[in-house]
Scaffold this motif. Structure first.
Motif, short mmCIF file in Angstrom:
data_model
loop_
_atom_site.label_atom_id
_atom_site.label_comp_id
_atom_site.label_asym_id
_atom_site.label_seq_id
_atom_site.Cartn_x
_atom_site.Cartn_y
_atom_site.Cartn_z
N GLY A 192 0.81 -1.21 0.00
CA GLY A 192 0.00 0.00 0.00
C GLY A 192 0.84 1.25 0.00
N SER A 193 0.21 2.32 0.46
CA SER A 193 0.79 3.64 0.31
C SER A 193 1.61 4.03 1.53
CB SER A 193 -0.30 4.67 0.06
OG SER A 193 0.28 5.94 -0.08
N ALA A 194 2.94 3.89 1.38
CA ALA A 194 3.82 4.38 2.45
C ALA A 194 3.83 5.90 2.45
CB ALA A 194 5.24 3.86 2.23
N GLY A 195 3.39 6.49 1.34
CA GLY A 195 3.35 7.94 1.25
C GLY A 195 2.11 8.55 1.87
N ALA A 196 1.07 7.72 2.08
CA ALA A 196 -0.16 8.24 2.68
C ALA A 196 -0.44 7.60 4.04
CB ALA A 196 -1.35 8.00 1.76
N GLY A 197 0.25 6.50 4.35
CA GLY A 197 -0.01 5.82 5.61
C GLY A 197 -1.22 4.91 5.56
N VAL A 198 -1.49 4.35 4.37
CA VAL A 198 -2.62 3.44 4.21
C VAL A 198 -2.13 2.15 3.57
CG1 VAL A 198 -4.85 3.09 3.09
CG2 VAL A 198 -4.25 5.33 3.99
N LEU A 199 -2.19 1.07 4.32
CA LEU A 199 -1.68 -0.21 3.84
C LEU A 199 -2.82 -1.23 3.79
CD1 LEU A 199 1.46 -0.39 6.15
CD2 LEU A 199 1.41 0.40 3.78
N TYR A 200 -2.60 -2.27 3.00
CA TYR A 200 -3.54 -3.38 2.96
C TYR A 200 -2.78 -4.66 3.25
CZ TYR A 200 -6.48 0.13 0.87
OH TYR A 200 -7.19 1.28 0.68
N ALA A 201 -3.44 -5.55 3.95
CA ALA A 201 -2.82 -6.83 4.25
C ALA A 201 -3.74 -7.94 3.80
CB ALA A 201 -2.54 -6.95 5.75
N GLY A 202 -3.15 -8.98 3.23
CA GLY A 202 -3.93 -10.15 2.83
C GLY A 202 -3.32 -11.40 3.42
#
Ligand SMILES: Cc1cc2nc3c(=O)[nH]c(=O)nc-3n(C[C@H](O)[C@H](O)[C@H](O)COP(=O)(O)OP(=O)(O)OC[C@H]3O[C@@H](n4cnc5c(N)ncnc54)[C@H](O)[C@@H]3O)c2cc1C
Lengths: 484, 395
Positions: B311-321
């Motif tokens: 996800g976005s290390a630049g926005a602080g929004v990650l996804y995990a699967g």
């Protein structure tokens, strides 16, 4: 009754932070829209979130309305006091709690002055992007309430895009956190509803702001045109070329005249309109686009183009623009500032119609505006001493608002509805639209104590909601699931 | 008011939401028709779920009750594209892939294939480019909705700058269809960039990836995206996107190469802009302040589970699967990630998971302002008929 409340507030804040003396209260009788004046019953100066919550709870207990006030620069009467209410002034809540370049966030108290955030962030290579012309004095709390804009919001967005969290005193007197340092908090975007609600959904007591990396390069030009039509065509050409400038501002001849009289900004003589165009970003992008913008201005009739050689010259370009409202005072004893928005492409047509309106009413209108996003600031000039002029100015002003609506625009781009424009809301929105917005009001403030009488022409009765507790899990009802 | 029988058809076998079958389906073709359907549904007390492309219908909890599926796919098409004003008005059922806006773009990424505009807004999905352009909430300038009682309401308008009235569009964004039906959205647009470049580099561990992402942000290249991919056990990768003029992008990509080190290479990695789970697996959204992104990546590794974080290390929004089996292990992973996220002032939300997992985990975690959210729901949908139970706190 109000004496009892004053006593309660003094118990919370101490005697010196609650005003009840009429002479002292007078200082707070108006905001930046000085022709509306109401003396509040009390003025309170909380220092902390908890004190602010205690003030609100005392108001709730006494069933007394309260109005938040930051720096009082609002131009729609948003911070106009309530005669029987408490004015809660945040000017003693001015701590910048944290500036974090690593998180690209700043955490500030609501009374913090807009420009001070940028000053605190600049040493780290960051700044706070929304830049209202009043940025040297207006507060972040006021910015949040108004969803304030500024010249550079064309590219960077408005206050709403730069607030990621707020600690809020709800109209019940509870302290609640909406959003935070991280994005996308789960649940409804209550923060999105709060920003721009003009203080009707509670009081912000701490705000988390996005910081933006300082651009590598900034280039600014001033282009003079014979007419606003030509200047408008240049703006259209710039947008059509796919350039998104940091700012595109326009002033017409009368506005230029006023600015010259006030701050001697030295704009090109004989201009029917000037454009200030600013580009920023990576040097490689800016230099190529800057040449393109220069060519487009020339192609569309600019007879003089000046390029700011340094920060000092850039500041001079901006000085004329940013002082425009105050400057108009030099050429007219009284004036009304409008804030309507039109689709940018309708600019030439609408400006012509404003000219006709002004001529027909024998009233002068100076135009200063954010040309990039169609946010007009017509300054309707009049002399209150001349019988009938104020009424005619008011008529012109109302007709301009109607024009904005007719062209599919808005009655306000950044100054807010407040007291001043609530009567125009039904021209822009249907009864159902307004009713639906007020559902949010009813959720936050069923008793209607938080800045009542603003934004909406008529309050909605909130009433008891049927089936309020249907369907929720008993754990949630018990408040346990909320913190899992 | 119309007759329900005339406005709806009986549900077919496919007309279920997260395993809950519907009785009726309506597919109105205009806001007015939708209003008539919803007024009739209100009179009959029907529980309603709005369905667009159906791509995220199983996100959130299954509805506690369901009578009517309101299908938006006939509410489709671009109503207006005013190129000179950089705005568009689009009907909610329009597939995001069908948006054809010559020379311009709605700068909203499409992490989930098959999504409609309305579904994207209702669930507030976003992708890599949110770093530069923001998310749906930032791009929306106006919205038309139909309330659960059938009344039509507009907020905002068609101009980018507008502060008249409450911003209902933000409230409806990410509301998972629990406040009403979105029928039209007005967005601000951006010019399509002449050139783009992605530069990608490996990092030995999450902390190093965090340093690379921070260096990219520091470099004044104005990235449109800064992404990270951390497959279980494998190397972490960081990739950054720049968009702009041909010459400008070339220079900025060169800077990215310098910042990302010797092993940096050009090109879009195959994981770019995709969510790290497959159908039947568990999909999680993690958020954190930028400086704490590495901490979340580290915690995911420390669980020892087969978790891919992206996800976005630049926005602080990650996804995990991660795989859904065994459910008990998934619950442990969710708990650990959530604890780490909460320490970091962020959140962990389980977006999708098979029923066995849903029974064991709280999908939403702690929610600030939940009491106010309930009051908002009570005002808009006092009978709790719209997607009951799907959202936070059982809303
Ligand atoms: C010369 C001049 C130029 C201006 N230029 C611009 C411009 O370029 N762009 C622009 O957008 N505006 C502009 N303004 C308008 C004004 O400065 C902004 O609206 C500003 O955000 C108001 O901030 P303030 O602190 O003065 O708020 P106030 O005037 O004190 O209050 C404004 C509103 O905010 C509410 N409020 C204040 N604090 C809080 C809080 N903590 N929580 C909740 N509600 C609160 C008040 O109740 C009121 O409704 C200008 C004004 C002047 C005088």
């Amino acid at each position: 009754m109000i004496d009892v409340l004053a006593g309660r507030l003094r118990a919370v804040l101490g005697a010196e932070r609650v005003l009840s003396d009429r002479q002292q209260l007078r200082t707070y009788e108006c905001d930046g829209l000085a022709h509306y004046k109401v003396i509040p019953a009390l003025v309170a100066f909380p220092h902390t979130a908890e004190e602010c919550a205690a003030v609100v709870r005392a108001c709730v207990a006494a069933n007394v309305p309260f109005v938040a006030r930051g720096s009082g620069t609002g131009l729609s009467g948003g911070a106009l006091p309530h005669a029987d209410g408490v004015l809660v002034v945040t000017s003693q809540m001015r701590e910048i709690r944290d500036v974090s370049p690593a998180d690209e966030r700043a955490v500030v108290e609501p009374g913090v002055i807009n420009l001070h955030v940028t000053r605190a962030a600049t040493p780290h290579g960051y700044y706070y992007a929304p830049d209202p012309s009043s940025q040297q004095i207006c507060s972040i709390g006021g910015n949040v309430a108004e969803n304030s804009g500024g010249a550079h919001c064309l590219k960077y967005g408005f206050t709403a895009h730069h607030v990621t969290g707020a600690r809020v005193v709800t109209p019940d007197g509870d302290l609640v956190r909406l959003g935070g340092r991280a994005p996308d908090a789960p649940g409804y975007d209550l923060l999105g509803a709060f920003v721009g609600a003009e203080g009707t959904l509670g009081i912000a007591v701490e705000v988390t702001l996005k910081l933006v990396r300082l651009p590598e390069s900034v280039r600014t030009l001033l282009a003079a045109f014979a007419s606003t039509d030509q200047a408008g065509a240049a703006v259209s050409a710039i947008i059509a070329a796919g350039v998104v400038p940091a700012a595109v501002e326009m002033m017409d001849a009368l506005a230029i005249e006023a600015a010259e009289a006030a701050v001697a900004c030295g704009y090109p003589a004989g201009a029917g309109a000037v454009l200030i165009v600013e580009l920023d970003g990576p040097a490689a992008e800016v230099s190529a686009q800057f040449d393109e913008v220069r060519t487009l201005c020339r192609d569309n009739g600019a007879f003089e183009i000046r390029v700011a050689a340094d920060d000092a010259e850039r500041a001079l370009f901006w000085k004329g623009r940013k002082s425009a409202f105050a400057a108009v005072g030099r050429i007219s004893s009284d004036y009304i500032v409008q804030d309507g928005v039109i689709p940018r492409t309708a600019l030439p047509e609408v400006l012509r119609r404003i000219g006709t309106l002004a001529g027909d009413h024998g009233i002068r209108v100076a135009n200063v505006f954010h040309a990039g996003d169609g946010n007009l600031h017509p300054l309707v000039l009049f002399d209150a001493e001349v019988p009938g002029e104020a009424e005619r100015a008011e008529e012109v002003s109302g007709a301009i608002i109607d024009l904005c609506i007719e062209y599919g625009g808005s009655i306000t781009g950044e100054h807010g509805v407040g007291m001043d424009k609530s009567r125009y809301m039904p021209r822009m929105f249907t009864a159902d639209d307004l009713d639906t917005m007020q559902l949010v009001r009813c959720a936050f403030d069923p008793a209607g104590l938080s800045n009542p009488g603003k934004v909406f022409p008529t309050p909605r009765l909130c009433g008891e909601v049927p089936g309020r507790h249907r369907g929720a899990h008993p754990l949630q009802e018990a408040g346990i699931a909320e913190v899992f | 008011m119309g007759d329900l029988a005339d406005l709806t058809r009986p549900a077919g076998d496919d007309d279920a939401v997260a395993g809950v079958p519907a009785r009726l389906v309506a597919a109105p073709a205009s806001t007015e028709e939708a209003s008539a359907v919803l007024a009739a549904a209100a009179a009959a007390g029907l529980a309603v779920v709005v369905r667009g492309g159906g791509s995220k219908l199983d996100w959130g909890m299954p509805p506690e009750r369901l009578d009517l599926i309101l299908d938006t796919r006939r509410l489709a098409g671009v109503v207006e594209h005013a190129a000179g004003d950089l705005i568009t008005v689009v009907r909610a059922g329009t597939p995001t892939d069908d948006l054809d806006l010559p020379g311009q773009q709605l700068a909203l990424d499409r992490p989930v294939p098959g999504a409609t505009v309305g579904g994207t807004v209702a669930v507030n999905t976003s992708g890599p480019r949110r770093v530069l352009y923001g998310t749906a909430r930032d791009l929306l300038i106006g919205m038309t909705v139909v309330r659960p009682d059938g009344r039509v309401a507009h907020a905002g308008g068609k101009v980018v700058k507008n502060v008249a009235g409450y911003d209902l569009a933000k409230l409806f964004t990410g509301s998972y269809g629990t406040l009403g039906l979105i029928t039209e959205c007005a967005f601000r647009l951006h010019p399509r960039p002449a050139a783009t470049a992605v530069v990608c580099a490996p990092a030995p561990d999450p902390a190093a990836a965090g340093r690379l992402a921070a260096a990219v942000r520091d470099a004044q290249v104005v990235p449109s995206a800064v992404e990270v991919d951390a497959p279980p056990g494998g190397p972490v990768e960081v990739a950054a996107l720049v968009e702009g003029s041909v010459d400008g992008v070339a220079e900025r990509a060169a800077v990215l190469h310098k910042v990302l080190g010797d092993q940096a290479r050009d090109g879009v990695p195959e994981w770019w802009g995709t969510l790290p789970w497959r159908t039947g697996q568990v999909g999680i959204k993690l958020t954190a302040p930028l400086s704490r992104v590495p901490a979340l990546l580290t915690e995911a590794r420390a669980t020892g589970a087969a978790v891919t974080v992206r996800g976005s290390a630049g926005a602080g929004v990650l996804y995990a699967g991660l795989p859904a089996d065994p459910p008990g292990d998934v619950a442990t992973v969710v708990e650990r990630l959530r604890a780490a996220a909460v320490r970091a002032e962020g959140h962990v939300v389980v977006l999708t998971a098979p029923p066995a997992v849903r029974q064991l985990v709280d999908l939403w975690g702690p929610v600030g302002g939940l009491a106010l959210m309930r009051r908002v729901k009570d005002q808009f949908d006092p009978e709790h008929r719209f997607a009951p139970g799907r959202f936070v706190g059982g809303i």
